[in-house]
Structure formats: structure tokens, C-alpha cells
Write an enzyme that holds these catalytic residues in place. Sequence first.
Site, PDB file in Angstrom:
ATOM      1  N   CYS A 118      18.636  56.133   3.112  1.00 11.86           N
ATOM      2  CA  CYS A 118      17.956  58.056   3.042  1.00 11.86           C
ATOM      3  C   CYS A 118      19.204  59.048   3.146  1.00 11.86           C
ATOM      4  O   CYS A 118      19.372  59.761   2.014  1.00 11.86           O
ATOM      5  CB  CYS A 118      17.871  58.327   4.683  1.00 11.86           C
ATOM      6  SG  CYS A 118      16.517  57.247   5.109  1.00 11.86           S
ATOM      7  N   CYS A 174      19.018  56.530   9.138  1.00 15.73           N
ATOM      8  CA  CYS A 174      18.809  55.623   7.725  1.00 15.73           C
ATOM      9  C   CYS A 174      20.071  56.460   6.825  1.00 15.73           C
ATOM     10  O   CYS A 174      20.052  56.940   6.353  1.00 15.73           O
ATOM     11  CB  CYS A 174      17.663  56.112   7.147  1.00 15.73           C
ATOM     12  SG  CYS A 174      17.460  55.027   5.892  1.00 15.73           S
TER      13      CYS A 174
END
Length: 108
Positions: A35, A32
Site C-alpha cells: 500500500c 501494508c
Amino acid sequence: MSNVPAVTDATFDTEVLKSEVPVLVDFWAEWCAPCRQMAPIIDEIAGSHGSKMKFVKLDTDTNPAVAQRYGIVSIPTFNVYVGGELVKSVVGGRPKKALVEELDEFLS
């Protein structure tokens, strides 16, 4: 290296739900990109506010049970737990200032 320790499905209840202080859980995954962008921001906030709030991260790929229990369908998600209860959820990346404002009630 991150200052924010990891929790797992096995350690979540002890480290998060039984904590004496508010806990921010960073739900993330290696793949991600948002993230990964938020990781240094969480590290900075943990470094400057770690005495008032506990900061941990949970990899949703390797620990799916907790993510399913709390209905995490989008990452990054930042959940705040107080006294074993989910009290706030912030979904998606934010600039540091905006995230600190979201967490202000727990950091002051």
C-alpha cells in the site's frame, strides 16, 4: 504529503457514491508495505488525471465498515465507483503503466 484525500466510513457515501465523476478508492492500511509503495503512484495518477476522475483513500483499519460492505479482504485494493455503483476492482500492487491501463476507460 499526499494529494489524495482520505474518506471515512462516515463520508464514503457522500464523497464516493454521490460523486458526479468516477471515483477510485484506494483501500489501504498503514502497516501494508505494498500500500505504501502504491501511494506515490496513486498520487501521480491523481495529479495527471484528477480532472477526469476523483481519487480518494480509505484506511481499512480505522474504517472497517466500508471495507466489509465491499468485501475487501486483500489490500491494496483499488475500486472504481460510477454513479454509486462499484464498476471495477483491481487487487494488489501494479506498476504505474499497468494501473493506468486498467483505469484507461475512466481516464480517457
